[in-house]
Design an enzyme around this catalytic site. Sequence first.
Site, mmCIF file in Angstrom:
data_model
loop_
_atom_site.group_PDB
_atom_site.id
_atom_site.type_symbol
_atom_site.label_atom_id
_atom_site.label_comp_id
_atom_site.label_asym_id
_atom_site.label_seq_id
_atom_site.Cartn_x
_atom_site.Cartn_y
_atom_site.Cartn_z
ATOM 1 N N HIS A 145 -2.440 -3.014 -3.409
ATOM 2 C CA HIS A 145 -3.825 -2.862 -2.964
ATOM 3 C C HIS A 145 -4.745 -2.746 -4.175
ATOM 4 O O HIS A 145 -5.848 -3.286 -4.174
ATOM 5 C CB HIS A 145 -3.926 -1.629 -2.071
ATOM 6 C CG HIS A 145 -5.123 -1.604 -1.187
ATOM 7 N ND1 HIS A 145 -5.411 -0.524 -0.397
ATOM 8 C CD2 HIS A 145 -6.111 -2.503 -0.954
ATOM 9 C CE1 HIS A 145 -6.523 -0.765 0.281
ATOM 10 N NE2 HIS A 145 -6.959 -1.962 -0.038
ATOM 11 N N ASP B 294 -3.437 2.286 -4.935
ATOM 12 C CA ASP B 294 -2.078 2.160 -4.396
ATOM 13 C C ASP B 294 -1.516 0.757 -4.565
ATOM 14 O O ASP B 294 -2.287 -0.186 -4.659
ATOM 15 C CB ASP B 294 -2.052 2.590 -2.924
ATOM 16 C CG ASP B 294 -3.005 1.820 -2.016
ATOM 17 O OD1 ASP B 294 -4.168 1.618 -2.403
ATOM 18 O OD2 ASP B 294 -2.590 1.429 -0.911
ATOM 19 N N HIS C 110 0.852 -1.190 0.000
ATOM 20 C CA HIS C 110 0.000 0.000 0.000
ATOM 21 C C HIS C 110 0.893 1.247 0.000
ATOM 22 O O HIS C 110 2.098 1.166 0.179
ATOM 23 C CB HIS C 110 -0.818 0.076 1.292
ATOM 24 C CG HIS C 110 -1.653 -1.111 1.603
ATOM 25 N ND1 HIS C 110 -2.991 -1.170 1.325
ATOM 26 C CD2 HIS C 110 -1.349 -2.290 2.219
ATOM 27 C CE1 HIS C 110 -3.490 -2.321 1.749
ATOM 28 N NE2 HIS C 110 -2.504 -3.019 2.292
ATOM 29 N N GLU D 232 2.508 -0.742 4.437
ATOM 30 C CA GLU D 232 2.268 0.621 3.954
ATOM 31 C C GLU D 232 3.609 1.293 3.713
ATOM 32 O O GLU D 232 4.494 1.237 4.560
ATOM 33 C CB GLU D 232 1.500 1.446 4.995
ATOM 34 C CG GLU D 232 0.090 0.982 5.262
ATOM 35 C CD GLU D 232 -0.930 1.521 4.276
ATOM 36 O OE1 GLU D 232 -0.542 2.257 3.336
ATOM 37 O OE2 GLU D 232 -2.120 1.210 4.446
#
Length: 183
Positions: free
Chosen positions: A156, A166, A35, A117
């Site tokens: 994602h 993303d 992400h 992330e």
Amino acid sequence: MQLDSRTGWFQGVRHCPSPNCNERPAGEISLLVIHNISLPPGEFGGGHVQAFFQNRLDVDQHPYFAEIAALTVSAHFLIERDGSITQFVSCLDRAWHAGVSCFDGRENCNDFSLGIELEGTDELPFSDAQYHALKTLTLALQRAYPQITLERMRGHSDIAPGRKTDPGPAFDWQRLRSGLTEQ
């Protein structure tokens, strides 16, 4: 950086436990989801992502924060622009990062995935330090969870097409995959 297989927490990274997680239904870990995040959008640093994943986002700091403050989300890991890694959820637990999602005919990817992330946006290049940290973390995850093969690393946007974009076009998948080997 070493994974404690009993707890699912890495030693050698920052721990910032999130309440936004629960038990995995089957214990399977076979997918890695990449992400990107920045809070406020397009701005880096400031500890806002950490506060968001811990439900402590100060809505008075930016108008955008009021829009997302009620969301309860998390990821297993965050890699900041300088390459520092923070872990929010044990690898053994289900982080709430994928939302409505499907991979290889299976829905609810949170049930069997780990979420990483990267501090960034769809359009801005990620830093060398982030790619280095991501590669190091991914190799450690592959050693611990051999079902995470190159074919089972997705963005994602791949597991939630039309809903998410993303990690975006600025993410260099070839750069990540170079040097990673199938377990």
